[in-house]
Scaffold this motif. Structure first.
Motif, short mmCIF file in Angstrom:
data_model
loop_
_atom_site.label_atom_id
_atom_site.label_comp_id
_atom_site.label_asym_id
_atom_site.label_seq_id
_atom_site.Cartn_x
_atom_site.Cartn_y
_atom_site.Cartn_z
N LYS A 31 -31.66 25.89 -123.18
CA LYS A 31 -32.82 26.56 -123.74
C LYS A 31 -32.54 27.16 -125.12
O LYS A 31 -33.44 27.29 -125.95
CB LYS A 31 -33.30 27.65 -122.78
N THR A 33 -31.31 27.53 -128.96
CA THR A 33 -31.43 26.62 -130.09
C THR A 33 -30.35 26.84 -131.15
O THR A 33 -30.25 26.07 -132.09
CB THR A 33 -32.80 26.75 -130.76
N THR A 34 -29.56 27.90 -131.02
CA THR A 34 -28.43 28.10 -131.93
C THR A 34 -27.16 27.57 -131.28
O THR A 34 -27.09 27.42 -130.06
CB THR A 34 -28.25 29.59 -132.27
N LYS A 35 -26.14 27.32 -132.10
CA LYS A 35 -24.93 26.67 -131.60
C LYS A 35 -23.97 27.63 -130.90
O LYS A 35 -23.07 27.18 -130.19
CB LYS A 35 -24.20 26.00 -132.76
N ARG A 82 -27.51 14.85 -125.41
CA ARG A 82 -27.60 16.25 -125.83
C ARG A 82 -26.46 16.67 -126.77
O ARG A 82 -25.28 16.53 -126.45
CB ARG A 82 -27.65 17.18 -124.61
N HIS A 84 -25.81 19.63 -127.45
CA HIS A 84 -25.25 20.86 -126.91
C HIS A 84 -23.85 20.65 -126.33
O HIS A 84 -23.06 21.59 -126.26
CB HIS A 84 -26.17 21.43 -125.83
N TRP A 87 -21.61 21.25 -129.07
CA TRP A 87 -21.64 22.68 -129.39
C TRP A 87 -20.76 23.47 -128.42
O TRP A 87 -20.04 24.39 -128.82
CB TRP A 87 -23.07 23.22 -129.30
#
Length: 202
Positions: A31, A33-35, A82, A84, A87
């Motif tokens: 959910k 949106t920043t790393k 993804r 993420h 990240w």
């Protein structure tokens, strides 16, 4: 991004094949949106019990193992695309992931986020796992400039392949925008001399 030329580090061994992106970072954590902040959820379902306590048998909870290099089994990063996953790996402090095969989309996401995916042969991957099993403090040396990975203190080494553009970006700490800005003078010179642009103006 940080500049990357050479890293020598102990490793965290994960001798599991077909690690997909949902295992790297489960979908319920996507959910944000920043790393930042994803590192604590890396391999969450393998790393923690349902009550949030660490699972003693998972390698990241073993105090013997630490470092900036994650060594994983074949076919790492398969599954969904993804970003993420990259990240989370970066936020957990890993700068290199070693495997004998990477999913293409994961490889691209890793490189775009300053993580070097080093693909080695199955035989060399086994040599790394064997060396780390014998000595939890075994180090690897990853030389991006010369594209060589070696097991420190041994004669074992292997070359690896990387896209030249991405290599340039990692060495200089560039993202795609930084790279374009770095060649701004060349672009401007091309615009001044391009016959194609003259045709467009005609």
């Amino acid at each position: 991004m940080e500049k990357f030329t050479t890293i020598q580090s102990t490793v965290v061994p994960l001798p599991i094949e077909d690690v997909d992106t949902d295992q790297i970072i489960p979908a319920r954590f996507l959910k944000a949106t920043t790393k930042s902040g994803f590192g604590k959820s890396l391999f969450c379902d393998w790393r923690y019990n349902e009550d949030g306590t660490p699972k003693a048998d998972f390698v990241m909870n073993n105090p013997l193992y630490s470092g900036k290099i994650l060594v994983a089994g074949r076919n790492f990063g398969c599954g969904s695309s993804r970003e993420h996953a990259a990240w989370a790996i970066d936020d957990a402090g890993f700068k290199v992931v070693v495997s004998s095969f990477f999913a293409d989309i994961f490889r691209g996401n890793a490189l775009n986020n300053g993580i070097l995916p080093v693909q080695v042969s199955d035989a060399f991957l086994k040599s790394i796992f064997d060396a780390v099993a014998a000595n939890a403090k075994q180090e690897l040396n990853v030389d991006l400039v010369n594209q060589v990975i070696s097991i420190t203190g041994t004669d074992l080494k292997e070359s690896f392949v990387i896209n030249e553009y991405k290599k340039t970006c990692l060495i200089n700490g560039y993202d795609d925008i930084d790279y374009v800005l770095s060649i701004k003078d060349k672009i401007e010179q091309y615009e001044k001399t391009s016959k194609y642009l003259d045709l467009l103006k005609a």
